[in-house]
Scaffold this motif. Structure first.
Motif, PDB file in Angstrom:
ATOM      1  N   GLU A   1     -53.709  49.169 -65.511  1.00 32.23           N
ATOM      2  CA  GLU A   1     -53.493  47.933 -64.764  1.00 32.23           C
ATOM      3  C   GLU A   1     -54.617  46.928 -65.010  1.00 32.23           C
ATOM      4  O   GLU A   1     -54.369  45.727 -65.108  1.00 32.23           O
ATOM      5  N   SER A   2     -55.845  47.400 -65.152  1.00 32.82           N
ATOM      6  CA  SER A   2     -56.972  46.502 -65.455  1.00 32.82           C
ATOM      7  C   SER A   2     -56.822  45.894 -66.839  1.00 32.82           C
ATOM      8  O   SER A   2     -57.103  44.717 -67.056  1.00 32.82           O
ATOM      9  N   VAL A   3     -56.389  46.710 -67.768  1.00 30.37           N
ATOM     10  CA  VAL A   3     -56.191  46.228 -69.140  1.00 30.37           C
ATOM     11  C   VAL A   3     -55.088  45.172 -69.162  1.00 30.37           C
ATOM     12  O   VAL A   3     -55.249  44.100 -69.762  1.00 30.37           O
ATOM     13  N   LYS A   4     -53.977  45.456 -68.490  1.00 33.89           N
ATOM     14  CA  LYS A   4     -52.868  44.492 -68.437  1.00 33.89           C
ATOM     15  C   LYS A   4     -53.319  43.180 -67.807  1.00 33.89           C
ATOM     16  O   LYS A   4     -52.981  42.096 -68.291  1.00 33.89           O
ATOM     17  N   ALA A   5     -54.082  43.265 -66.724  1.00 22.35           N
ATOM     18  CA  ALA A   5     -54.551  42.059 -66.033  1.00 22.35           C
ATOM     19  C   ALA A   5     -55.421  41.208 -66.948  1.00 22.35           C
ATOM     20  O   ALA A   5     -55.314  39.981 -66.961  1.00 22.35           O
ATOM     21  N   ARG A   6     -56.284  41.852 -67.726  1.00 22.10           N
ATOM     22  CA  ARG A   6     -57.123  41.101 -68.670  1.00 22.10           C
ATOM     23  C   ARG A   6     -56.282  40.391 -69.719  1.00 22.10           C
ATOM     24  O   ARG A   6     -56.552  39.249 -70.085  1.00 22.10           O
ATOM     25  N   TRP A   7     -55.246  41.062 -70.245  1.00 25.19           N
ATOM     26  CA  TRP A   7     -54.392  40.447 -71.261  1.00 25.19           C
ATOM     27  C   TRP A   7     -53.566  39.305 -70.686  1.00 25.19           C
ATOM     28  O   TRP A   7     -53.363  38.282 -71.333  1.00 25.19           O
ATOM     29  N   VAL A   8     -53.104  39.463 -69.464  1.00 30.56           N
ATOM     30  CA  VAL A   8     -52.352  38.381 -68.817  1.00 30.56           C
ATOM     31  C   VAL A   8     -53.260  37.176 -68.618  1.00 30.56           C
ATOM     32  O   VAL A   8     -52.879  36.037 -68.907  1.00 30.56           O
ATOM     33  N   LYS A   9     -54.473  37.422 -68.165  1.00 25.00           N
ATOM     34  CA  LYS A   9     -55.430  36.332 -67.963  1.00 25.00           C
ATOM     35  C   LYS A   9     -55.742  35.631 -69.282  1.00 25.00           C
ATOM     36  O   LYS A   9     -55.791  34.411 -69.365  1.00 25.00           O
ATOM     37  N   ARG A  10     -55.927  36.410 -70.326  1.00 24.24           N
ATOM     38  CA  ARG A  10     -56.193  35.848 -71.657  1.00 24.24           C
ATOM     39  C   ARG A  10     -55.027  34.985 -72.119  1.00 24.24           C
ATOM     40  O   ARG A  10     -55.200  33.901 -72.648  1.00 24.24           O
ATOM     41  N   ALA A  11     -53.809  35.483 -71.922  1.00 17.44           N
ATOM     42  CA  ALA A  11     -52.610  34.737 -72.342  1.00 17.44           C
ATOM     43  C   ALA A  11     -52.474  33.445 -71.535  1.00 17.44           C
ATOM     44  O   ALA A  11     -52.097  32.410 -72.082  1.00 17.44           O
ATOM     45  N   ASP A  12     -52.789  33.519 -70.242  1.00 17.85           N
ATOM     46  CA  ASP A  12     -52.694  32.332 -69.401  1.00 17.85           C
ATOM     47  C   ASP A  12     -53.698  31.243 -69.802  1.00 17.85           C
ATOM     48  O   ASP A  12     -53.443  30.057 -69.656  1.00 17.85           O
ATOM     49  N   ASN A  13     -54.834  31.667 -70.354  1.00 21.11           N
ATOM     50  CA  ASN A  13     -55.891  30.735 -70.766  1.00 21.11           C
ATOM     51  C   ASN A  13     -55.766  30.311 -72.227  1.00 21.11           C
ATOM     52  O   ASN A  13     -56.569  29.525 -72.712  1.00 21.11           O
ATOM     53  N   SER A  14     -54.750  30.812 -72.912  1.00 24.07           N
ATOM     54  CA  SER A  14     -54.554  30.501 -74.322  1.00 24.07           C
ATOM     55  C   SER A  14     -54.082  29.057 -74.488  1.00 24.07           C
ATOM     56  O   SER A  14     -53.242  28.593 -73.730  1.00 24.07           O
ATOM     57  N   PRO A  15     -54.601  28.322 -75.500  1.00 24.04           N
ATOM     58  CA  PRO A  15     -54.190  26.945 -75.710  1.00 24.04           C
ATOM     59  C   PRO A  15     -52.768  26.792 -76.256  1.00 24.04           C
ATOM     60  O   PRO A  15     -52.227  25.705 -76.284  1.00 24.04           O
ATOM     61  N   ASP A  16     -52.148  27.887 -76.669  1.00 21.60           N
ATOM     62  CA  ASP A  16     -50.790  27.813 -77.234  1.00 21.60           C
ATOM     63  C   ASP A  16     -49.767  27.495 -76.200  1.00 21.60           C
ATOM     64  O   ASP A  16     -49.453  27.989 -75.255  1.00 21.60           O
TER      65      ASP A  16
END
Length: 82
Positions: free
Chosen positions: A67-82
């Motif tokens: 769950e921690s890993v998923k949360a980090r990836w979701v946060k990264r995707a949300d902050n992505s400029p794409d």
């Protein structure tokens, strides 16, 4: 430094590409083969060491829950400029 002769077969297309590179750079086949092998071995050793470190961490109980890993990836995707 002493050296050892290595011999291997390569397909004709690879040899032609190597010869083109050698001609364009003014370096011989041996130079480019040594560079390529050195870079490959460095990359593979870095990966092997990372895997060994990961196994050691797991053996020591240093694990991250999914769950921690998923949360980090979701946060990264949300902050992505794409």
């Amino acid at each position: 430094m002493s050296s050892t002769v290595l011999s291997f077969q390569a397909d004709e297309e690879t040899v032609q590409t190597l010869d083109q590179l050698a001609g364009a750079t003014g370096r011989d086949r041996q130079y480019h083969l040594q560079q390529a092998l050195s870079r490959y071995l460095e990359s593979e050793m870095r990966q092997m060491l990372a895997i060994s470190d990961g196994i050691a961490d797991a053996d020591a109980g240093k694990l991250t829950d999914i769950e921690s890993v998923k949360a980090r990836w979701v946060k990264r995707a949300d902050n992505s400029p794409d």
